[in-house]
Design an enzyme around this catalytic site. Sequence first.
Site, mmCIF file in Angstrom:
data_model
loop_
_atom_site.group_PDB
_atom_site.id
_atom_site.type_symbol
_atom_site.label_atom_id
_atom_site.label_comp_id
_atom_site.label_asym_id
_atom_site.label_seq_id
_atom_site.Cartn_x
_atom_site.Cartn_y
_atom_site.Cartn_z
ATOM 1 N N GLN A 1 -0.363 -12.249 9.515
ATOM 2 C CA GLN A 1 0.443 -10.995 8.755
ATOM 3 C C GLN A 1 -0.231 -9.645 9.335
ATOM 4 O O GLN A 1 0.296 -8.314 9.359
ATOM 5 C CB GLN A 1 0.284 -10.586 7.485
ATOM 6 C CG GLN A 1 1.383 -10.025 6.778
ATOM 7 C CD GLN A 1 0.791 -9.950 5.316
ATOM 8 O OE1 GLN A 1 -0.682 -9.662 5.473
ATOM 9 N NE2 GLN A 1 1.207 -9.737 4.152
ATOM 10 N N SER B 1 3.314 -6.884 2.389
ATOM 11 C CA SER B 1 2.231 -6.930 2.794
ATOM 12 C C SER B 1 0.983 -6.729 2.126
ATOM 13 O O SER B 1 1.043 -8.569 1.916
ATOM 14 C CB SER B 1 1.623 -4.876 3.681
ATOM 15 O OG SER B 1 1.067 -5.333 4.500
ATOM 16 N N LEU B 2 -0.295 -5.956 1.463
ATOM 17 C CA LEU B 2 -0.967 -6.937 0.945
ATOM 18 C C LEU B 2 -0.494 -6.787 -0.420
ATOM 19 O O LEU B 2 -0.321 -8.618 -0.955
ATOM 20 C CB LEU B 2 -1.580 -5.970 -0.027
ATOM 21 C CG LEU B 2 -1.709 -4.310 -0.905
ATOM 22 C CD1 LEU B 2 -1.652 -5.133 -2.153
ATOM 23 C CD2 LEU B 2 -1.753 -3.418 -0.380
ATOM 24 N N GLN C 1 1.172 -1.476 0.100
ATOM 25 C CA GLN C 1 0.005 -0.078 -0.193
ATOM 26 C C GLN C 1 0.906 1.078 -0.184
ATOM 27 O O GLN C 1 2.068 1.487 0.364
ATOM 28 C CB GLN C 1 -0.669 0.214 1.577
ATOM 29 C CG GLN C 1 -2.033 1.017 1.401
ATOM 30 C CD GLN C 1 -3.080 0.740 1.582
ATOM 31 O OE1 GLN C 1 -2.908 -0.253 2.677
ATOM 32 N NE2 GLN C 1 -4.384 1.359 1.802
ATOM 33 N N ARG D 1 -10.208 -7.552 3.302
ATOM 34 C CA ARG D 1 -8.668 -6.727 4.713
ATOM 35 C C ARG D 1 -8.811 -5.742 4.384
ATOM 36 O O ARG D 1 -8.753 -5.110 5.875
ATOM 37 C CB ARG D 1 -7.925 -7.712 3.878
ATOM 38 C CG ARG D 1 -6.088 -7.618 3.971
ATOM 39 C CD ARG D 1 -5.540 -7.993 4.032
ATOM 40 N NE ARG D 1 -4.103 -7.823 4.436
ATOM 41 C CZ ARG D 1 -2.904 -6.821 4.348
ATOM 42 N NH1 ARG D 1 -3.245 -5.894 3.420
ATOM 43 N NH2 ARG D 1 -1.649 -6.866 4.328
ATOM 44 N N HIS E 1 -0.194 -3.964 10.963
ATOM 45 C CA HIS E 1 -0.137 -4.546 11.307
ATOM 46 C C HIS E 1 0.946 -4.375 12.372
ATOM 47 O O HIS E 1 2.386 -4.569 13.323
ATOM 48 C CB HIS E 1 1.975 -4.210 10.797
ATOM 49 C CG HIS E 1 1.258 -4.047 9.030
ATOM 50 N ND1 HIS E 1 1.089 -6.201 8.808
ATOM 51 C CD2 HIS E 1 1.359 -4.202 7.490
ATOM 52 C CE1 HIS E 1 0.541 -6.270 7.501
ATOM 53 N NE2 HIS E 1 1.039 -4.784 6.980
#
Length: 311
Positions: free
Chosen positions: A252, A94-95, A9, A119, A203
Amino acid sequence: MRAFIFPGQGSQAVGMGRALADASAAAREVFQEVDDALGQHLFRLMTEGPESDLTLTENAQPAIMANAIATLRVLEKEGGIRLADKADFVAGHSLGEYTALCAAEALDLSTTARLLKLRGQAMQAAVPVGQGAMAALLGADRAKAQALCDAAAEGDVLTVANDNDPGQVVISGAKAAVDRAASLAKEHGIKRAVLLPVSAPFHCPLMQPAAEAMEKALAEAPLRAPLVPVYANVTAAPVADPAEIKRVLVEQVIGTVRWRESIAAMFEAGVTSFVELGGKVVGPMVKRTAPDAEPVSVVTMDDIEALAKTL
């Protein structure tokens, strides 16, 4: 050895994907499938904005994924490249880990889009706006960042969210704690702390409601063994077993993105070529972590054509 890597992101921008779609039917098919899966005109939002809507987590996450997968599909269909033949590993920030799984055919495109939409919604809903924050610490390694978190927490949640490269670590948690950390950064030998324009503290343990939502969604999601192993954010190690992949994806949401360690581990395993698809974010992090590696960022048709000649 080679790894295909995917951005996270923050790499979204109005206009993303337009040139690819204009140039390639393969890209248009990706964007249409994602629109159909989500029941929204995401591609229109990607190309026309407004930026404020594109930046919303629930839109940015599937948009960044779609753009990266479109880049890969153009490379595969017009460049005659198969990921399984050219990559030894995949990884995503991440994503981007979901994008990596889609690229390696562990998840189909429609499922990936729906999971990322959920998500984004779940992460946004986990913490009321204004109660959480994130800050990038420049000139900090993980040890300095952790010491700062310990000093500034004062009973609030404050953790290392992203260990990006040897000089950049992101912290996340309660807004008051992040603000305290920013004011204490220089005392801890950190060059500066920059508050990030995010709408939620990703996170960190405050994301536990989102982790529970993803655990439920992933339990029902069709996920196969990937064509090549995926380096998981939370373990900085390769994973290929579908049940284990689902477990680390849930972890995660609240766990640290161990990107620096993932890159270092891949380089140690023999990966020297890192190909970032759909962004110019994680490639530079590779160079700072493994100076002898050869990262390339692939965004445009010219980039794709140049890469196809070298693979």
